[in-house]
Design an enzyme around this catalytic site. Structure first.
Site: not given
Ligand code: ADP
Length: 319
Positions: A51-52, A96, A145, A204
């Site tokens: 998401k981030t 977030d 979430t 992640r």
């Molecule tokens: P969320 O905000 O949903 O908790 P993040 O955007 O922080 O998740 O992603 C978590 C980790 O996974 C980060 O290091 C991100 O670079 C990696 N990541 C997430 N989705 C992908 C994707 N589709 N391809 C490559 N890396 C990803």
């Protein structure tokens, strides 16, 4: 040389979530043609799905500034107002855990999102007066979430909601391979699949495991990761079949041993495990449900046959 720059650099680099990416590309193209900010977006789904990362990529594609924040740090309307007034046209303001925003901050966002202004109160009592501050048109991207916890006035101000889903083994394997390359870590054929199968369907987690495998490899001066070495690392990391970790296993074990498989309420599980309800319902339950290890009923969670087989396999159950 070991590098750490692991985030995707563009929407084209982003693996998986195909439908969302396609729709985002159209939204971005249209916004650019109209010379207006992208509509406000809400990303929902379990932690670690991207998401981030997507929010950052949207701002990058728009060539605008990215202001990432998290709702628990936005406790005062003054702090929020300050950020809003700093935003330039088309900037992306990311919040977030937006379901945790205090009510007063949430209300400030309504006019900011809809009509690009905020009203702030200066002074107190009878001398207090309200002044209106115009804002630049910006994009608010919220991530949560728990989309069910978001108030409907706030939810209705987002132009679109994208629900991120868990990743397939294929997509995760690809992410693992790309990240291993960036880390200069050589994986033998098929190692990426073993890691993917143990990553809780979450990038992640896949990247976390890869980093820990790299640690083991560096300390043992191993140049190429074999399947055997990867499996040994997973064992050391306390990761079981399907990517189940120690806490998942504890949840399943308690449900079986104390409640004969359920139904069990989240409050009970939380106090027995000494873990916050929020952690269980946001970080653990979606995965256990998706894997078909538990089911939700009106009376609480119950174990499935698959979970019982898992516990038998690991000899938690002897019969
Ligand atoms: P969320 O905000 O949903 O908790 P993040 O955007 O922080 O998740 O992603 C978590 C980790 O996974 C980060 O290091 C991100 O670079 C990696 N990541 C997430 N989705 C992908 C994707 N589709 N391809 C490559 N890396 C990803």
């Amino acid at each position: 040389m070991y590098s750490n720059d692991l985030r995707p650099n563009s929407l084209d680099d982003f693996i998986g979530q195909k439908e969302i990416i396609e729709r985002l590309k159209i939204m971005l193209q249209s916004a650019k043609i109209r010379s207006e900010p992208v509509d406000h977006i809400l990303f929902t789904g379990p932690p670690g799905l991207g998401k981030t990362t997507l929010a950052g990529l949207i701002s990058k594609e728009m060539g605008s500034n990215f202001y990432p924040t998290s709702a628990p740090t936005l406790t005062k309307t003054g702090d929020l107002a300050k950020i809003l007034t700093l935003l330039n046209k088309n900037d992306v303001f990311f919040i977030d855990e937006i379901h945790r925003l205090p009510r007063s901050c949430e209300e400030l966002l309504y006019s900011a999102m809809e009509d690009h202004y905020i009203d702030i109160i200066l002074g107190e009592g009878i001398t207090a007066k309200s002044i209106r501050i115009p804002l630049q048109p910006f994009t608010l991207i919220g991530a949560t979430t728990r989309s069910g916890y978001l108030s409907s006035p706030l939810k209705s101000r987002f132009g679109i909601e994208f629900k991120l889903s868990f990743y397939s083994i294929e997509d995760l394997s690809f992410i693992i391979k790309k990240n291993a390359e960036v880390m200069n870590l050589k994986l033998k054929d098929g190692v990426e699949i073993i890691i993917a199968e143990n990553s809780r369907m979450t990038p992640r987690e896949a990247i976390r495991i890869l980093k820990r495998i790299r640690d083991f490899a560096i300390t043992k001066n191993i140049q190429e990761i074999t399947k055997e070495f990867a499996k040994e690392c997973l064992k050391k990391l306390g990761i079981f079949l399907y990517g189940i970790n120690e806490l998942d296993k504890k949840i399943l074990t308690i449900m079986y041993e104390r409640f004969s498989g359920g139904p069990v309420g989240i409050k009970t599980l939380s106090s027995l495990l000494d873990e916050e309800e929020k952690t269980l319902s946001e970080n653990y339950e979606p995965f256990l449900l998706k894997m078909g290890l538990i089911e939700k009923t009106s009376k609480g969670r119950i174990l499935t046959q698959k979970a019982i087989e898992f516990l038998k396999y690991y000899e938690v159950l002897t019969s």
